[in-house]
Design a protein around this motif. Sequence first.
Motif, PDB file in Angstrom:
ATOM      1  N   ARG A   1       0.836  -1.199   0.000  1.00  0.00           N
ATOM      2  CA  ARG A   1       0.000   0.000   0.000  1.00  0.00           C
ATOM      3  C   ARG A   1       0.875   1.255   0.000  1.00  0.00           C
ATOM      4  NH1 ARG A   1      -4.425   2.214  -1.748  1.00  0.00           N
ATOM      5  NH2 ARG A   1      -2.816   3.655  -2.465  1.00  0.00           N
ATOM      6  N   GLU A   2       1.924   1.235   0.779  1.00  0.00           N
ATOM      7  CA  GLU A   2       2.807   2.390   0.830  1.00  0.00           C
ATOM      8  C   GLU A   2       3.531   2.589  -0.496  1.00  0.00           C
ATOM      9  OE1 GLU A   2       6.584   2.973   3.372  1.00  0.00           O
ATOM     10  OE2 GLU A   2       4.942   3.572   4.702  1.00  0.00           O
ATOM     11  N   ALA A   3       3.910   1.485  -1.154  1.00  0.00           N
ATOM     12  CA  ALA A   3       4.552   1.593  -2.460  1.00  0.00           C
ATOM     13  C   ALA A   3       3.606   2.194  -3.492  1.00  0.00           C
ATOM     14  CB  ALA A   3       5.035   0.217  -2.918  1.00  0.00           C
ATOM     15  N   ALA A   4       2.340   1.790  -3.446  1.00  0.00           N
ATOM     16  CA  ALA A   4       1.353   2.372  -4.363  1.00  0.00           C
ATOM     17  C   ALA A   4       1.169   3.862  -4.083  1.00  0.00           C
ATOM     18  CB  ALA A   4       0.024   1.631  -4.228  1.00  0.00           C
ATOM     19  N   ASP A   5       1.187   4.235  -2.801  1.00  0.00           N
ATOM     20  CA  ASP A   5       1.102   5.653  -2.453  1.00  0.00           C
ATOM     21  C   ASP A   5       2.254   6.440  -3.062  1.00  0.00           C
ATOM     22  OD1 ASP A   5      -1.140   5.130  -0.925  1.00  0.00           O
ATOM     23  OD2 ASP A   5      -0.104   5.298   1.005  1.00  0.00           O
ATOM     24  N   LEU A   6       3.449   5.887  -2.962  1.00  0.00           N
ATOM     25  CA  LEU A   6       4.613   6.585  -3.513  1.00  0.00           C
ATOM     26  C   LEU A   6       4.449   6.793  -5.020  1.00  0.00           C
ATOM     27  CD1 LEU A   6       7.393   7.825  -3.446  1.00  0.00           C
ATOM     28  CD2 LEU A   6       8.378   5.548  -3.148  1.00  0.00           C
ATOM     29  N   CYS A   7       3.905   5.804  -5.699  1.00  0.00           N
ATOM     30  CA  CYS A   7       3.654   5.968  -7.139  1.00  0.00           C
ATOM     31  C   CYS A   7       2.630   7.067  -7.395  1.00  0.00           C
ATOM     32  CB  CYS A   7       3.177   4.654  -7.747  1.00  0.00           C
ATOM     33  SG  CYS A   7       4.450   3.378  -7.804  1.00  0.00           S
TER      34      CYS A   7
ATOM     35  N   CYS B   1       2.157   9.626  -5.551  1.00  0.00           N
ATOM     36  CA  CYS B   1       2.849  10.889  -5.279  1.00  0.00           C
ATOM     37  C   CYS B   1       3.743  11.298  -6.444  1.00  0.00           C
ATOM     38  CB  CYS B   1       3.671  10.774  -3.998  1.00  0.00           C
ATOM     39  SG  CYS B   1       2.684  10.632  -2.497  1.00  0.00           S
ATOM     40  N   VAL B   2       4.407  10.336  -7.049  1.00  0.00           N
ATOM     41  CA  VAL B   2       5.225  10.628  -8.231  1.00  0.00           C
ATOM     42  C   VAL B   2       4.363  11.208  -9.342  1.00  0.00           C
ATOM     43  CG1 VAL B   2       6.563   9.560 -10.095  1.00  0.00           C
ATOM     44  CG2 VAL B   2       7.057   8.960  -7.703  1.00  0.00           C
ATOM     45  N   GLU B   3       3.216  10.578  -9.557  1.00  0.00           N
ATOM     46  CA  GLU B   3       2.335  11.061 -10.624  1.00  0.00           C
ATOM     47  C   GLU B   3       1.765  12.440 -10.293  1.00  0.00           C
ATOM     48  OE1 GLU B   3       1.971   9.452 -13.765  1.00  0.00           O
ATOM     49  OE2 GLU B   3       3.785   8.886 -12.674  1.00  0.00           O
ATOM     50  N   TRP B   4       1.452  12.680  -9.039  1.00  0.00           N
ATOM     51  CA  TRP B   4       0.985  14.014  -8.637  1.00  0.00           C
ATOM     52  C   TRP B   4       2.062  15.047  -8.922  1.00  0.00           C
ATOM     53  CZ3 TRP B   4       2.990  17.409  -5.026  1.00  0.00           C
ATOM     54  CH2 TRP B   4       2.168  18.498  -4.683  1.00  0.00           C
TER      55      TRP B   4
ATOM     56  N   SER C   1       6.181  21.526 -12.584  1.00  0.00           N
ATOM     57  CA  SER C   1       6.972  20.331 -12.889  1.00  0.00           C
ATOM     58  C   SER C   1       7.223  20.210 -14.380  1.00  0.00           C
ATOM     59  CB  SER C   1       6.244  19.085 -12.390  1.00  0.00           C
ATOM     60  OG  SER C   1       6.871  17.906 -12.836  1.00  0.00           O
ATOM     61  N   ASN C   2       8.425  19.741 -14.721  1.00  0.00           N
ATOM     62  CA  ASN C   2       8.706  19.464 -16.134  1.00  0.00           C
ATOM     63  C   ASN C   2       8.304  18.042 -16.514  1.00  0.00           C
ATOM     64  OD1 ASN C   2      10.705  17.801 -15.078  1.00  0.00           O
ATOM     65  ND2 ASN C   2      12.404  18.728 -16.204  1.00  0.00           N
ATOM     66  N   GLY C   3       7.673  17.323 -15.585  1.00  0.00           N
ATOM     67  CA  GLY C   3       7.204  15.975 -15.865  1.00  0.00           C
ATOM     68  C   GLY C   3       8.215  14.883 -15.560  1.00  0.00           C
ATOM     69  N   ARG C   4       9.398  15.271 -15.084  1.00  0.00           N
ATOM     70  CA  ARG C   4      10.421  14.276 -14.746  1.00  0.00           C
ATOM     71  C   ARG C   4      10.652  14.296 -13.239  1.00  0.00           C
ATOM     72  NH1 ARG C   4      15.079  15.430 -19.363  1.00  0.00           N
ATOM     73  NH2 ARG C   4      13.748  15.093 -21.188  1.00  0.00           N
ATOM     74  N   VAL C   5      10.391  13.154 -12.611  1.00  0.00           N
ATOM     75  CA  VAL C   5      10.511  13.046 -11.162  1.00  0.00           C
ATOM     76  C   VAL C   5      11.596  12.037 -10.837  1.00  0.00           C
ATOM     77  CG1 VAL C   5       9.320  12.474  -9.007  1.00  0.00           C
ATOM     78  CG2 VAL C   5       8.055  13.572 -10.894  1.00  0.00           C
ATOM     79  N   GLY C   6      12.489  12.429  -9.936  1.00  0.00           N
ATOM     80  CA  GLY C   6      13.481  11.506  -9.407  1.00  0.00           C
ATOM     81  C   GLY C   6      13.246  11.316  -7.921  1.00  0.00           C
ATOM     82  N   ILE C   7      13.482  10.115  -7.410  1.00  0.00           N
ATOM     83  CA  ILE C   7      13.348   9.848  -5.975  1.00  0.00           C
ATOM     84  C   ILE C   7      14.748   9.763  -5.388  1.00  0.00           C
ATOM     85  CG2 ILE C   7      12.228   8.472  -4.211  1.00  0.00           C
ATOM     86  CD1 ILE C   7      10.512   7.187  -6.336  1.00  0.00           C
ATOM     87  N   LEU C   8      14.947  10.457  -4.260  1.00  0.00           N
ATOM     88  CA  LEU C   8      16.276  10.533  -3.659  1.00  0.00           C
ATOM     89  C   LEU C   8      16.145  10.593  -2.150  1.00  0.00           C
ATOM     90  CD1 LEU C   8      19.368  10.979  -3.764  1.00  0.00           C
ATOM     91  CD2 LEU C   8      18.912  13.413  -4.146  1.00  0.00           C
ATOM     92  N   GLY C   9      16.972   9.841  -1.460  1.00  0.00           N
ATOM     93  CA  GLY C   9      17.009   9.847  -0.004  1.00  0.00           C
ATOM     94  C   GLY C   9      17.778   8.647   0.498  1.00  0.00           C
ATOM     95  N   ILE C  10      18.107   8.672   1.781  1.00  0.00           N
ATOM     96  CA  ILE C  10      18.919   7.610   2.378  1.00  0.00           C
ATOM     97  C   ILE C  10      18.017   6.564   3.046  1.00  0.00           C
ATOM     98  CG2 ILE C  10      20.896   7.154   3.873  1.00  0.00           C
ATOM     99  CD1 ILE C  10      21.486  10.100   3.994  1.00  0.00           C
TER     100      ILE C  10
ATOM    101  N   HIS D   1       5.704   9.058 -14.675  1.00  0.00           N
ATOM    102  CA  HIS D   1       6.517  10.262 -14.544  1.00  0.00           C
ATOM    103  C   HIS D   1       7.800  10.038 -13.750  1.00  0.00           C
ATOM    104  CE1 HIS D   1       2.722  12.132 -15.840  1.00  0.00           C
ATOM    105  NE2 HIS D   1       3.504  13.056 -16.349  1.00  0.00           N
ATOM    106  N   LEU D   2       8.066   8.803 -13.354  1.00  0.00           N
ATOM    107  CA  LEU D   2       9.329   8.516 -12.678  1.00  0.00           C
ATOM    108  C   LEU D   2      10.437   8.440 -13.714  1.00  0.00           C
ATOM    109  CD1 LEU D   2      10.790   7.855 -10.011  1.00  0.00           C
ATOM    110  CD2 LEU D   2      10.350   5.434 -10.482  1.00  0.00           C
ATOM    111  N   ALA D   3      11.447   9.286 -13.550  1.00  0.00           N
ATOM    112  CA  ALA D   3      12.523   9.378 -14.540  1.00  0.00           C
ATOM    113  C   ALA D   3      13.830   8.780 -14.060  1.00  0.00           C
ATOM    114  CB  ALA D   3      12.735  10.842 -14.944  1.00  0.00           C
ATOM    115  N   ALA D   4      14.036   8.639 -12.736  1.00  0.00           N
ATOM    116  CA  ALA D   4      15.291   8.094 -12.223  1.00  0.00           C
ATOM    117  C   ALA D   4      15.140   7.847 -10.724  1.00  0.00           C
ATOM    118  CB  ALA D   4      16.454   9.051 -12.471  1.00  0.00           C
TER     119      ALA D   4
END
Length: 605
Positions: free
Chosen positions: A119-125, A127-130, A137-146, A163-166
């Motif tokens: 469920r949390e993974a689907a939420d993250l997706c 959020c990426v689309e939002w 937004s230029n339509g390119r989303v990257g996820i970053l964190g430790i 919209h996930l680009a990297a």
Amino acid sequence: MTSDIPPAGMTIDWDVPITMDDGVVLRADVFRPSEPGAYPVVLSHGPYGKGLAFQEGYASAWQQMIDAYPEVAEGTSNRYQVWELVDPEKWVPDGYVCVRIDSRGAGRSEGVLDILSAREAADLCDCVEWAGTRDWSNGRVGILGISYFAMAQWQAASLRPPHLAAICVWEGAADFYRDAYRHGGIGSDFGLGPWFPNQIAAVQHGVGKRGPVSPVTGEYVAGPETLDDDTLAANRVELAEQVLAHRLDDEYYRSRRADFAAIDVPVLSSGNWGGAGLHLRGNIEGFLAAGSSRKWLEMHGGTHFSPFYTDEGVALQKRFLGHFLKGEETGWEQQPPIELKVRHPGERFVSRAETQWPLTGTEWRRYHLDPNGRTLSPEPAGGPSIEYRTTGPGVTFLTAAFSEETEVTGPLAARLHLSSATTDADVFLAVRLFDPAGVETTFIGTNDPQVPLTLGWLRASHRKLDPERSLPYRPYHRHDESQPLVPDEIVELDVEIWPTCIVIPRGYRLGLTVLGRDYGNAPHYVPHSGTALTGVSPFSHTHPADRPSAVFDTTNTLHFALDRPSYLLVPVIPRREGTPRLDWFAHLRGTDDRRAPGGDDAGRP
């Protein structure tokens, strides 16, 4: 909400609502350039409280980091520093939007808290689309964190939000059974101990006024309302209960495992040699398994998060994301598939490019356990069995002194023949380095400043291998059933040992210690912290419900015979003349003789 005047050129939108596909509303803080335009997005999503200041929530870690790396605190007001996330003041001026989201049930986001769930993974997706469809937004989303913010990336990327680009997976586990909660089938105190109650439940949505306050907004980090304990408990899935209930690699863990072959976006996976227990294996395994043709592995040393915040770490992240989110010529085209910070004693690292893992030209050496002198010998050995108490110091086997400098880099494995006086045995292995005087050389680990080279674990009742996934240097156990031992009957055990990297100086010895409990060295401390550490913190294995004394407080016996050799398999790398090298920490610090700092924050992954 208190007034906060953002730095010139930055606009901040606090607590922006994002509605999930089931109607639950998550809250995001958006840091963006004030100049209208369409910008790439650097996004994070997790349970640590987006409003909890690094300096307050993790004060000792913050102070240790800036003492060692003053550059982290320079060029920024540090008002928006948050644990394990980028500093917007270092990213927004370069034309990025930084989006921080409290995951479901955490911080200021409603819902039931169930960490790293499907469920949390689907939420993250969602959020990426939002984020990918906002006006800014230029339509390119990257996820970053430790760490947590990295682990979740494998799951989300395998679901392929358009919209996930990297993804930049910095020290993030990939298999929550093998990498995090059950090392070799043995319950880790990471999942069974204080991490969840202290760092996650403490900022669960609804803790409200009983929790911290954001020093920037003046709002409660864990939600505007304060709920009673029973309601909070009903709104979260307790991690320790799940780890104890799910001792095999069952649907609980499978539902949290990415379909790595489905990952098709560019991947930068950054792991840490000192991260045995959480921050090492998954970065390598995820890199290898990811389906993307555009993937890179970077392996470094030092503490858990300092390399992420240094100028060098930020530059690496921006070269990667600048290329794939902005289309800039950052030099990423010249980035080797694998960049290793090759480790030497004294926390000296040199950078080297590689093309494959295990490394090209690896010489696989078997060092056989010889009971006649407790040595690691090139030839198989037989001899008398060795008993050891599982609560004691174990048995150590040593190589001869190395006659020349020798590099060991890659995964390791051990084969043992063992019997127990009971129906099970937990095997703990520590690969260690000893100087010519016989003193152990330890290394700065992610969460402990004095760790051995690397570690391995196996519960003997989980010894069944998966023949399709096992490799000589990386045994893979199914963990799908328990096969109890017959007391005093010998079993053969193939034990996975997490990868390592070390250039062994002439005159040093390599050691393998076999124990019935966690490796431990003399208690030691880190600056600004009163916590005593012993070499594995916080990834120990001590929970009495998982390791009942009636079974595991016993005597184990190692057996040796020429027709069933016991050995340590070691990846030796041939000398490579003329390879360009860079002293990494000297490059970071601008000096050739200063060592990396010790132990940023011992208890926090």
